[in-house]
Scaffold this motif. Structure first.
Motif, short mmCIF file in Angstrom:
data_model
loop_
_atom_site.label_atom_id
_atom_site.label_comp_id
_atom_site.label_asym_id
_atom_site.label_seq_id
_atom_site.Cartn_x
_atom_site.Cartn_y
_atom_site.Cartn_z
N ARG A 243 0.84 -1.19 0.00
CA ARG A 243 0.00 0.00 0.00
C ARG A 243 0.88 1.24 0.00
N TYR A 244 0.94 1.92 -1.12
CA TYR A 244 1.71 3.17 -1.18
C TYR A 244 0.82 4.38 -0.93
N ARG A 245 -0.47 4.25 -1.24
CA ARG A 245 -1.33 5.41 -0.97
C ARG A 245 -2.62 4.95 -0.35
N GLU A 246 -3.17 5.86 0.41
CA GLU A 246 -4.40 5.54 1.11
C GLU A 246 -5.41 5.02 0.12
N GLY A 247 -6.09 3.96 0.48
CA GLY A 247 -7.09 3.40 -0.41
C GLY A 247 -6.58 2.19 -1.17
N GLU A 248 -5.25 2.10 -1.36
CA GLU A 248 -4.70 0.90 -1.99
C GLU A 248 -4.73 -0.24 -0.98
N ARG A 249 -4.78 -1.46 -1.50
CA ARG A 249 -4.77 -2.61 -0.59
C ARG A 249 -3.75 -3.61 -1.06
N ALA A 250 -2.79 -3.91 -0.19
CA ALA A 250 -1.82 -4.95 -0.49
C ALA A 250 -2.51 -6.30 -0.35
N PRO A 251 -2.19 -7.24 -1.25
CA PRO A 251 -2.74 -8.57 -1.06
C PRO A 251 -2.30 -9.13 0.30
N ALA A 252 -3.18 -9.90 0.93
CA ALA A 252 -2.84 -10.52 2.21
C ALA A 252 -2.07 -11.81 1.95
N ALA A 253 -1.24 -12.17 2.92
CA ALA A 253 -0.42 -13.37 2.78
C ALA A 253 -1.29 -14.60 2.50
N ASP A 254 -2.40 -14.70 3.22
CA ASP A 254 -3.26 -15.89 3.05
C ASP A 254 -3.81 -15.99 1.63
N ASP A 255 -4.20 -14.84 1.07
CA ASP A 255 -4.77 -14.87 -0.29
C ASP A 255 -3.70 -15.24 -1.31
N TYR A 256 -2.51 -14.70 -1.11
CA TYR A 256 -1.39 -15.01 -2.01
C TYR A 256 -1.05 -16.49 -1.95
N VAL A 257 -0.92 -16.98 -0.73
CA VAL A 257 -0.52 -18.38 -0.59
C VAL A 257 -1.64 -19.32 -1.07
N ALA A 258 -2.89 -18.87 -0.97
CA ALA A 258 -3.99 -19.69 -1.49
C ALA A 258 -3.80 -19.91 -3.00
N VAL A 259 -3.35 -18.88 -3.69
CA VAL A 259 -3.11 -18.99 -5.13
C VAL A 259 -1.98 -20.00 -5.40
N ILE A 260 -0.97 -19.95 -4.55
CA ILE A 260 0.15 -20.91 -4.71
C ILE A 260 -0.35 -22.33 -4.42
N ARG A 261 -1.15 -22.46 -3.37
CA ARG A 261 -1.68 -23.81 -3.05
C ARG A 261 -2.54 -24.35 -4.18
N ASP A 262 -3.36 -23.49 -4.75
CA ASP A 262 -4.22 -23.92 -5.87
C ASP A 262 -3.39 -24.52 -7.00
N ALA A 263 -2.30 -23.81 -7.33
CA ALA A 263 -1.52 -24.23 -8.50
C ALA A 263 -0.57 -25.38 -8.18
N LEU A 264 0.00 -25.35 -6.97
CA LEU A 264 1.10 -26.28 -6.67
C LEU A 264 0.81 -27.19 -5.49
N GLY A 265 -0.46 -27.28 -5.10
CA GLY A 265 -0.84 -28.05 -3.92
C GLY A 265 -0.32 -29.47 -3.95
N ASP A 266 -0.29 -30.10 -5.12
CA ASP A 266 0.16 -31.49 -5.17
C ASP A 266 1.58 -31.62 -5.69
N PHE A 267 2.32 -30.53 -5.68
CA PHE A 267 3.74 -30.60 -6.05
C PHE A 267 4.50 -31.18 -4.85
N SER A 268 5.33 -32.16 -5.11
CA SER A 268 5.97 -32.84 -3.97
C SER A 268 7.36 -32.28 -3.66
N GLY A 269 7.86 -31.38 -4.49
CA GLY A 269 9.18 -30.79 -4.23
C GLY A 269 9.07 -29.58 -3.33
#
Ligand SMILES: *Cc1c(COP(=O)(O)O)cnc(C)c1O
Length: 422
Positions: A243-269
């Protein structure tokens, strides 16, 4: 201080009085909040819970040794892009096994030093670089571990100068070329190519480009494994916005990691993340003092003692930073200023037409969200010494970079008396 409050009215940061701090340590002064840095990295780590994932902090965002130590104590390794950053990371006590080396133009000397130090992994950006790593690793009789950086050709919807994942950007290789690298792998017997890497750009406020890019990376990982190329590591890069200016919203860690889990949830490495800005930007501010107010014929200028050499982002990217008058009590009238530094460049401008409480010479102003790509981009242009940096924590502060002295600034320069042949 709550994450999204600013030190305007109160003038305090983590129990430290900013006016007193500026009086003692001078300005311009970078101030970083240790609690805020810890909160960010802890929220990311807890979001990653249950995944075999590691954080490799992008040192270029803020490479101060004390910052690296703080992040390392919270479990982060390092993502470096130069021999100098490797030196910093090692000096901060980050083990070589937790360091990955990115960058489009690693020199032979940098590759050799990284192999000598035993860093974990190279993020390779071209076939020519694979050739160079092969040569250097063979020379040392070692096998280097490498990921190939994929340019997934997605539009990160960020500033053109910080977009890195479009086909026309200089970074990474196309998916086709990556396929060829894996199938011609035996050409590089001293390189174990078993990872995929991406980093599509910086200051991403939407997760959609990340989702798109990860889908492409995941498809490639499945395809490669099916054709006999096991993938041990997927590095999703950094880029998360703040967030650089009032009103902007940085993505939350949980939302970001949810995207990673969706794509790579069954990656074993192993999954690696390379956040820089998201960990540091909002945890830092640049304190600067008003030198004078200047009324031009067309505009009203607030000339402060920080300049583009201290904080380059507004000049380089037209970046917005919120600016507040420290300790403001809300009673002063509002005035529209251009906030500028003393450097002899029109681009030395922090804000144009910005409404602020009326300021007078000597007032203290804070430029917010300056903890990333601030001090690390600073220069001594106009022979202005590098600013000091302090870390604050629970009512106390520590100087983590002292203000550069004039003599330090010119150290290494010498009269042209020692003429040699070459
Ligand atoms: C700059 C960089 C990062 C960090 O980017 P942020 O936007 O600060 O998170 C991560 N990985 C690579 C390869 C980079 O070049």
């Amino acid at each position: 201080m709550p994450e999204h409050d600013h030190p305007g009215v109160a003038g305090w940061l983590d129990g430290v009085n900013l006016s007193a701090l500026a009086a003692r340590e001078g300005t311009p002064l970078y101030v970083y909040s240790a609690p805020m840095i810890r909160r960010r990295i802890r929220s990311l780590r807890s979001a990653l819970d249950g995944l075999d994932a590691g954080i490799r902090y992008a040192v270029k965002a803020n490479g101060n040794i004390a910052v690296l130590q703080l992040l390392a104590a919270e479990g982060a390794g390092a993502d470096i892009v130069s021999g100098g950053e490797m030196h910093r990371a090692l000096r901060a006590g980050i083990p070589a096994r937790d360091i990955v080396f990115s960058g489009v133009g690693k020199s032979d000397a940098e590759i050799d030093a990284a192999l000598a130090a035993g860093i974990a992994r190279f993020n390779v950006e071209s076939v020519a670089e694979l050739d160079a790593i092969q040569r250097t690793a063979a020379g040392r009789g070692v096998v280097a571990t490498a990921s190939i950086r994929i340019n997934p050709d997605v539009d990160a919807r960020t500033h053109a100068k910080i977009s890195t994942g479009k086909a026309e950007n200089k970074f990474g290789v196309s998916i086709d070329e990556a396929r060829r690298c894996f199938s011609t792998g035996p050409q590089w017997p001293n390189v174990r190519l078993d990872g995929l890497h991406m980093h599509i750009g910086s200051q991403l406020l939407s997760l959609e480009p990340v989702r798109q890019a990860l889908a492409r990376i995941a498809a490639l990982w499945r395809e490669l494994e099916a054709s006999g190329h096991p993938i041990a590591c997927i590095d999703v890069g950094g880029g998360l916005g703040v967030r650089y200016r009032e009103g902007e919203r940085a993505p939350a860690a949980d939302d970001y990691v949810a995207v990673i889990r969706d794509a790579l949830g069954d990656f074993s490495g192993r999954i690696l993340l390379e956040p820089g800005r998201w960990l540091m930007a909002e945890a830092g501010l640049l304190l600067t003092r008003v030198i004078l107010e200047k009324r031009g014929t067309a505009r009203r200028f607030l000339v402060v003692d920080a300049a583009m050499n201290d904080l380059l982002r507004p000049s380089l990217y037209d970046a917005w930073h919120d600016i507040v008058r420290v300790g403001d009590d809300g009673t002063r009238e509002k005035v529209t200023y251009d906030v500028v530094g003393p450097v002899c460049e029109t681009g030395d401008t922090f804000a144009v037409g910005r409404e602020l409480p009326r300021c007078v010479a000597g007032d203290l102003v804070a430029i917010l969200a300056a903890g990333a790509y601030g001090a690390s981009m600073a220069s001594t242009y106009n022979s202005r010494p590098l600013p000091a940096e302090v870390l604050v924590d629970d009512g106390r502060y520590a100087v983590v970079r002292r203000r550069q002295a004039f003599e330090e600034m010119i150290a290494g320069e010498q009269p042209a008396s020692d003429w040699r042949d070459a």
